[in-house]
Design an enzyme around this catalytic site. Structure first.
Site, PDB file in Angstrom:
ATOM      1  N   ASP A  11       0.867  -1.173   0.000  1.00  0.00           N
ATOM      2  CA  ASP A  11       0.000   0.000   0.000  1.00  0.00           C
ATOM      3  C   ASP A  11       0.903   1.222   0.000  1.00  0.00           C
ATOM      4  O   ASP A  11       1.666   1.430   0.961  1.00  0.00           O
ATOM      5  CB  ASP A  11      -0.895   0.016   1.248  1.00  0.00           C
ATOM      6  CG  ASP A  11      -1.978  -1.047   1.196  1.00  0.00           C
ATOM      7  OD1 ASP A  11      -2.437  -1.376   0.091  1.00  0.00           O
ATOM      8  OD2 ASP A  11      -2.353  -1.562   2.265  1.00  0.00           O
ATOM      9  N   ASP A 130     -13.668  -3.055  -1.425  1.00  0.00           N
ATOM     10  CA  ASP A 130     -13.469  -2.723  -0.017  1.00  0.00           C
ATOM     11  C   ASP A 130     -14.835  -2.804   0.654  1.00  0.00           C
ATOM     12  O   ASP A 130     -15.735  -2.003   0.359  1.00  0.00           O
ATOM     13  CB  ASP A 130     -12.884  -1.320   0.132  1.00  0.00           C
ATOM     14  CG  ASP A 130     -11.495  -1.213  -0.475  1.00  0.00           C
ATOM     15  OD1 ASP A 130     -10.792  -2.244  -0.530  1.00  0.00           O
ATOM     16  OD2 ASP A 130     -11.109  -0.103  -0.901  1.00  0.00           O
TER      17      ASP A 130
END
Length: 255
Positions: A11, A130
């Site tokens: 990330d 998500d």
């Protein structure tokens, strides 16, 4: 049985690898190029690179950094963050990515999935979801979030996964926002709900704290692959040790 995959995740924010809890309280974890090199040599099956603030900042993923990462790894590389056109996807594939991951733009314009699959093949198109559990629901439900998890929608995560598969996605990257960064295990109920609904591979993400958590996501959760970050970034369990643990418990794992 197909080989199960172990996938580290990078990330990236402002050119550095970060890790948070439930998509918040981000802290630095290192240089993406050096971490990518380490994970490749440690035996990672694939690598996922997500520019996690690109959508919120309304910009493209940093292609130059992707090129540097692609130069040091020789395993499949998936790249995502801020992609909202087939042309942007093409630029990343030319920069060294093997697959592209779309989230926000796919929710806003589902036809983007079909256009990308027609242009590059479904095997290149990963739809990232998500998902956050709906509290106090009479039956388990999860709601899709966009813009790096900051914007909730009314879209059901399991139904959206089925739609993405129908439109041509080759893989689902499924992240539990509730479990992310807590290291208490994946949301097995969510993972299994999606994995048993779609016929394409599902990568479980969010919550890995030990090799056992990966094992449960691959068995009880019916995932095809597991993504992890914290346990690898902070050397709590290396990739070789994790893969040995999974193989010793009978899962088909690439050495």
């Amino acid at each position: 049985m197909l080989t199960k995959r172990v996938i580290p995740c990078l990330d990236v924010k402002d050119g550095r690898v970060v890790k948070g809890t439930s998509f918040k309280s981000l802290r630095g974890s290192g240089d993406p190029v050096e971490l990518a090199r380490r994970y490749y040599h440690d035996g990672a099956d694939e690598l996922i690179f997500l520019d996690i603030t690109a959508s919120q900042e309304h910009r493209e993923t940093m292609a130059s950094l992707v090129e540097r990462v692609a130069d040091v790894v020789f395993i499949p590389l998936t790249v995502g963050g801020g992609l909202n056109s087939v042309e942007q996807m093409r630029r990343l594939l030319l920069s060294g990515a093997d697959k592209v991951s779309v989230n926000t733009a796919a929710v806003q314009e589902p036809d983007l999935i079909s256009r990308a699959a027609d242009r590059f093949g479904s095997q290149c198109v990963v739809v990232a979801i998500d998902a956050k559990r709906v509290p106090d629901s009479s039956c388990p439900r999860w709601r899709v979030h966009t813009y790096g998890g900051s914007l909730p929608t009314d879209i059901d995560a399991v139904g959206w996964a089925a739609t993405a598969a129908r439109l041509g996605a080759g893989e689902i990257l499924l992240t539990s926002m509730d479990a992310d960064g807590h290291r208490g295990g994946y949301d097995i109920e969510l993972t299994r709900a999606v994995a048993t609904t779609v016929s394409i591979p599902v990568i479980a993400s969010g919550g890995a704290g030990s090799p056992e958590d990966l094992y449960l996501a691959l068995t009880d959760g019916a995932a095809d692959a597991v993504l992890a970050a914290s346990i690898f970034h902070y050397n709590e369990s290396g990739i070789p040790q994790t893969k040995r643990y999974l193989a010793e418990r009978g899962l088909p794992i690439r050495p």
